[in-house]
Write an enzyme that holds these catalytic residues in place. Structure first.
Site, PDB file in Angstrom:
ATOM      1  N   LYS A 106       0.831  -1.186   0.000  1.00 30.83           N
ATOM      2  CA  LYS A 106       0.000   0.000   0.000  1.00 30.83           C
ATOM      3  C   LYS A 106       0.872   1.245   0.000  1.00 30.83           C
ATOM      4  CE  LYS A 106       0.467   1.992   3.394  1.00 30.83           C
ATOM      5  NZ  LYS A 106       1.671   2.633   4.015  1.00 30.83           N
ATOM      6  N   TYR A 117      -4.335   4.250   6.318  1.00 26.82           N
ATOM      7  CA  TYR A 117      -4.830   3.276   7.309  1.00 26.82           C
ATOM      8  C   TYR A 117      -6.181   3.723   7.865  1.00 26.82           C
ATOM      9  CZ  TYR A 117      -0.427   0.802   7.303  1.00 26.82           C
ATOM     10  OH  TYR A 117       0.652   0.057   6.914  1.00 26.82           O
TER      11      TYR A 117
HETATM   12  P1  NAD Z   1      12.345   1.452   2.550  1.00 35.21           P
HETATM   13  O1  NAD Z   1      12.865   2.801   2.189  1.00 35.21           O
HETATM   14  O2  NAD Z   1      12.794   0.858   3.838  1.00 35.21           O
HETATM   15  O3  NAD Z   1      12.657   0.407   1.379  1.00 35.21           O
HETATM   16  C1  NAD Z   1      12.447   0.701   0.016  1.00 35.21           C
HETATM   17  C2  NAD Z   1      13.299  -0.193  -0.844  1.00 35.21           C
HETATM   18  O4  NAD Z   1      13.159   0.239  -2.184  1.00 35.21           O
HETATM   19  C3  NAD Z   1      14.793  -0.120  -0.510  1.00 35.21           C
HETATM   20  O5  NAD Z   1      15.340  -1.425  -0.580  1.00 35.21           O
HETATM   21  C4  NAD Z   1      15.357   0.755  -1.614  1.00 35.21           C
HETATM   22  O6  NAD Z   1      16.717   0.484  -1.900  1.00 35.21           O
HETATM   23  C5  NAD Z   1      14.455   0.382  -2.770  1.00 35.21           C
HETATM   24  N1  NAD Z   1      14.421   1.374  -3.864  1.00 35.21           N
HETATM   25  C6  NAD Z   1      14.400   1.067  -5.172  1.00 35.21           C
HETATM   26  N2  NAD Z   1      14.380   2.168  -5.929  1.00 35.21           N
HETATM   27  C7  NAD Z   1      14.415   3.209  -5.088  1.00 35.21           C
HETATM   28  C8  NAD Z   1      14.421   4.612  -5.275  1.00 35.21           C
HETATM   29  N3  NAD Z   1      14.388   5.144  -6.500  1.00 35.21           N
HETATM   30  N4  NAD Z   1      14.441   5.387  -4.178  1.00 35.21           N
HETATM   31  C9  NAD Z   1      14.438   4.866  -2.920  1.00 35.21           C
HETATM   32  N5  NAD Z   1      14.433   3.511  -2.703  1.00 35.21           N
HETATM   33  C10 NAD Z   1      14.425   2.704  -3.772  1.00 35.21           C
HETATM   34  O7  NAD Z   1      10.753   1.552   2.500  1.00 35.21           O
HETATM   35  P2  NAD Z   1       9.703   0.578   3.191  1.00 35.21           P
HETATM   36  O8  NAD Z   1       9.328   1.150   4.520  1.00 35.21           O
HETATM   37  O9  NAD Z   1      10.179  -0.817   3.129  1.00 35.21           O
HETATM   38  O10 NAD Z   1       8.432   0.804   2.233  1.00 35.21           O
HETATM   39  C11 NAD Z   1       8.313   0.175   0.959  1.00 35.21           C
HETATM   40  C12 NAD Z   1       6.832   0.075   0.584  1.00 35.21           C
HETATM   41  O11 NAD Z   1       6.154  -0.677   1.593  1.00 35.21           O
HETATM   42  C13 NAD Z   1       6.092   1.414   0.504  1.00 35.21           C
HETATM   43  O12 NAD Z   1       5.155   1.382  -0.534  1.00 35.21           O
HETATM   44  C14 NAD Z   1       5.376   1.528   1.836  1.00 35.21           C
HETATM   45  O13 NAD Z   1       4.197   2.300   1.792  1.00 35.21           O
HETATM   46  C15 NAD Z   1       5.058   0.076   2.123  1.00 35.21           C
HETATM   47  N6  NAD Z   1       4.962  -0.205   3.575  1.00 35.21           N
HETATM   48  C16 NAD Z   1       3.893  -0.899   4.022  1.00 35.21           C
HETATM   49  C17 NAD Z   1       3.774  -1.182   5.366  1.00 35.21           C
HETATM   50  C18 NAD Z   1       2.627  -2.006   5.853  1.00 35.21           C
HETATM   51  O14 NAD Z   1       2.425  -2.102   7.053  1.00 35.21           O
HETATM   52  N7  NAD Z   1       1.872  -2.623   4.975  1.00 35.21           N
HETATM   53  C19 NAD Z   1       4.753  -0.751   6.264  1.00 35.21           C
HETATM   54  C20 NAD Z   1       5.852  -0.066   5.778  1.00 35.21           C
HETATM   55  C21 NAD Z   1       5.950   0.209   4.415  1.00 35.21           C
END
Ligand code: NAD
Length: 375
Positions: free
Chosen positions: A119, A204
């Site tokens: 999401k 959420y």
């Molecule tokens: P994060 O920043 O920790 O991880 C993102 C990943 O994408 C990293 O591995 C990064 O290297 C990669 N990436 C690839 N291309 C990129 C770019 N151009 N710029 C930045 N990063 C890039 O983020 P996250 O917290 O893991 O979130 C990722 C997704 O998951 C988002 O869509 C977020 O909304 C979703 N999320 C959902 C929940 C949930 O409870 N369902 C919780 C956290 C995050």
């Protein structure tokens, strides 16, 4: 305060052997993947992790070895299409910054892989529609990863609301706030995040209001605010307050922010009893209380890993070909409402949405019901 013990965990999931499980490639190895999804695969009953897709091969190789995967199971973004030849990758789980969800969904559909997408589904209605079309054309499933809808505490709250046990529901309030540090975070960059606190944490509140009522709002009114001079909020909004009106008369009042100390709760006020979910959106230790004028009851509900429940639901759908409970359509509808929220805030007026009657208009069959009918 009294206690009522109920098991809403729905864990009659048969544990499948590795060969029978649905195999996934996870795309994007950031915080969520490392901290929540790797353990969830370990706890799942129907799912297995078979490949990693990354921009940082060195980091991924270390993780792969820890997960019992081989070096050949690690792909970089440019070689994503090579997954096509992996029979043990039936689905991809997209865990990338929001604006990349569309590109990887389209690429996955093209190589015939089912898509579980984090999401928000995308950063616009237009992108979400393109994702739905791509999956439809390729005849693959698309599911929005709305873990909350698979979470026992939320399912219990929904049952209490919809069974009439609370009487007529008048108001729901939901709050999801946190402080977002400015460390070059993609969440503060419009191009990658698509918006601020609304798309990330406000979603959420919005999705839970739709899930608990089962209804679709027909009107929104919203305000946004960003602290003047705070450089974190040069590209995206800090806070959003938004009100939704539902056909049954329920009003849902919501607040999200990147600039307030963490708080995540849902309150339901009705004419016989009220509910409080606090914390409401954390990964663990959720608490649900029901209160009347004379008694407060805490419902003790068995917790199950939220991400494992979500994964196993999608795996069951991949195996049966059935539409998921939270399909792409469910994410698209939130995208429409979020665009209306921004329009309302910008133009200072209520915005009307397409009216949908009935319950669960965009959802597939509930996991427990599907499970019962399959066995
Ligand atoms: P994060 O920043 O920790 O991880 C993102 C990943 O994408 C990293 O591995 C990064 O290297 C990669 N990436 C690839 N291309 C990129 C770019 N151009 N710029 C930045 N990063 C890039 O983020 P996250 O917290 O893991 O979130 C990722 C997704 O998951 C988002 O869509 C977020 O909304 C979703 N999320 C959902 C929940 C949930 O409870 N369902 C919780 C956290 C995050």
């Amino acid at each position: 305060m009294s206690e009522q013990i109920t098991d809403y965990s729905g864990t009659d999931n048969q544990i499948l052997s590795p060969a029978e499980r649905v195999g996934y490639a996870v795309v994007g190895l950031g915080e969520l993947t490392e901290a929540e999804l790797y353990p969830a695969f370990h706890l799942s009953a129907r799912s297995k992790l078979t490949a990693l897709v990354t921009g940082d091969r060195e980091k991924a190789l270390v993780q792969a070895r820890q997960l019992g995967l081989k070096d050949e199971d690690v792909y970089d973004y440019d070689h994503f299409e090579e997954l096509q030849h992996r029979a043990d990758v039936q689905a991809v789980f997209i865990v990338l910054p929001n604006s990349l969800h569309r590109e990887y969904t389209e690429r996955a559909a093209k190589i015939g892989k089912h898509v579980l997408c984090e999401k928000p589904l995308s950063v616009s209605v237009q992108d979400a529609e393109a994702m739905l079309s791509a999956c439809k054309a390729a005849d693959v499933l698309l599911m929005t990863a709305y873990r909350i809808q698979y979470t026992p505490h939320h399912q219990a709250a929904r049952e209490l609301m919809q069974s009439g046990e609370l009487g007529r529901v008048k108001l729901m309030t939901a709050v999801d706030v946190q402080t977002e540090p400015n460390e070059g975070q993609w969440r503060l960059k419009r191009k990658l995040a698509g918006g601020g606190s609304l798309l990330d944490v406000g979603l959420y509140c919005l999705n839970t209001a739709r899930f608990l009522t089962g209804e679709e709002p027909y009107e929104v009114f919203a305000y946004t605010h960003s602290t003047p001079g705070d450089e974190r909020f040069e590209e995206v909004e800090e806070s959003v307050s938004f009100t939704l009106r539902f056909p049954s008369g329920i009003i849902s009042s919501n607040f999200c922010s990147y600039g307030a100390s963490r708080h995540r709760s849902v309150r339901v006020l009705a004419d016989k009893a009220n509910l409080l979910l606090d914390p409401a959106f954390d990964y663990t230790n959720l608490r649900l209380k029901k209160d009347t004028e004379t008694q407060v009851t805490e419902l003790l509900i068995k917790e199950v890993d939220q991400f494992a429940l979500e994964l196993d639901h999608f795996s069951a759908c991949v195996s049966s070909g059935e539409q998921p409970y939270t399909p792409g359509e469910e994410g698209l509808q939130d995208q429409r409402i979020m665009e209306a929220i921004y329009t309302s805030a910008r133009e200072g007026r209520p915005v009307h949405l397409e009216r949908f009657e009935g319950r669960d208009v965009f959802r597939g069959r509930a996991p427990a019901q599907a499970e019962r009918e399959r066995s």
